[in-house]
Design a protein around this motif. Structure first.
Motif, PDB file in Angstrom:
ATOM      1  N   GLN A 219      -4.070  -4.951  -3.451  1.00 50.04           N
ATOM      2  CA  GLN A 219      -4.085  -4.755  -2.238  1.00 50.04           C
ATOM      3  C   GLN A 219      -4.565  -3.195  -1.459  1.00 50.04           C
ATOM      4  OE1 GLN A 219      -3.819  -6.558   0.391  1.00 50.04           O
ATOM      5  NE2 GLN A 219      -2.316  -5.261   1.980  1.00 50.04           N
ATOM      6  N   ARG A 220      -4.661  -2.639  -2.365  1.00 54.25           N
ATOM      7  CA  ARG A 220      -5.263  -1.182  -2.253  1.00 54.25           C
ATOM      8  C   ARG A 220      -6.725  -1.403  -2.312  1.00 54.25           C
ATOM      9  NH1 ARG A 220      -1.240   2.660  -5.576  1.00 54.25           N
ATOM     10  NH2 ARG A 220       0.406   2.960  -3.870  1.00 54.25           N
TER      11      ARG A 220
ATOM     12  N   THR B  55       0.947  -1.149   0.129  1.00 54.09           N
ATOM     13  CA  THR B  55       0.032   0.039   0.102  1.00 54.09           C
ATOM     14  C   THR B  55       0.863   1.326   0.109  1.00 54.09           C
ATOM     15  OG1 THR B  55      -0.254  -0.012   2.281  1.00 54.09           O
ATOM     16  CG2 THR B  55      -1.909  -0.832   1.162  1.00 54.09           C
TER      17      THR B  55
ATOM     18  N   VAL C   3      -2.148   7.489   0.615  1.00 55.06           N
ATOM     19  CA  VAL C   3      -0.889   6.978   0.855  1.00 55.06           C
ATOM     20  C   VAL C   3      -0.038   8.407   0.631  1.00 55.06           C
ATOM     21  CG1 VAL C   3       1.123   5.707  -0.038  1.00 55.06           C
ATOM     22  CG2 VAL C   3      -1.365   4.783  -0.005  1.00 55.06           C
TER      23      VAL C   3
ATOM     24  N   VAL D 176      -7.811   1.442   0.042  1.00 55.73           N
ATOM     25  CA  VAL D 176      -6.764   2.655   0.166  1.00 55.73           C
ATOM     26  C   VAL D 176      -6.638   3.419  -1.071  1.00 55.73           C
ATOM     27  CG1 VAL D 176      -4.234   3.074   0.675  1.00 55.73           C
ATOM     28  CG2 VAL D 176      -5.692   1.686   2.185  1.00 55.73           C
TER      29      VAL D 176
ATOM     30  N   GLN E 258      -4.388   5.970  -3.695  1.00 57.53           N
ATOM     31  CA  GLN E 258      -3.012   6.573  -3.783  1.00 57.53           C
ATOM     32  C   GLN E 258      -2.902   7.752  -2.939  1.00 57.53           C
ATOM     33  OE1 GLN E 258      -0.304   5.112  -5.120  1.00 57.53           O
ATOM     34  NE2 GLN E 258       0.750   6.910  -4.533  1.00 57.53           N
TER      35      GLN E 258
END
Length: 115
Positions: free
Chosen positions: A100-101, A45, A111, A106, A108
């Motif tokens: 996974q995101r 992530t 992050v 999640v 970008q």
């Protein structure tokens, strides 16, 4: 385990035994050492970008360098040298990051905002 690899042994046979890479659904691990051992991990992530490059010699040998850029203070950039089929490995990492995101919901932007 999504992928395992080690440097191609033609250019540097010692390094091919001293370094191993593992890509899981959650992280990329870089394991170094023959007698002693150290491990670096990058959470998928936190990966910002993945790229690969090949010199003329590397192209002839079917190897290259995969670069992973992460939003991580300890390991902001990792280069996997002498990777067999580097374009495929780059795409495997990109796909694992994307999945996974999605699993963790999640984005970008979230992050990048942490740093």
């Amino acid at each position: 385990m999504l992928w395992e690899g080690a440097p191609h042994g033609l250019l540097n046979p010692i390094e091919s035994h001293a370094i191993r890479w593992e890509l899981t659904t959650q992280r990329l691990r870089i394991i170094r050492g023959l007698l002693s051992r150290s491990t670096e991990e990058i959470e998928l992530t936190r990966v910002r970008d993945v790229a690969y490059e090949q010199s003329l010699t590397q192209r002839a040998l079917g190897i290259g360098t995969v670069t992973v850029v992460a939003a991580d203070a300890d390991t902001p950039r990792v280069q996997l040298h002498d990777v067999e089929e580097p374009e495929q490995v780059k795409e495997l990492i990109r796909q694992a990051v994307r999945e996974q995101r999605q699993r963790l919901r999640v984005r970008q932007l979230e992050v990048d905002e942490q740093f």
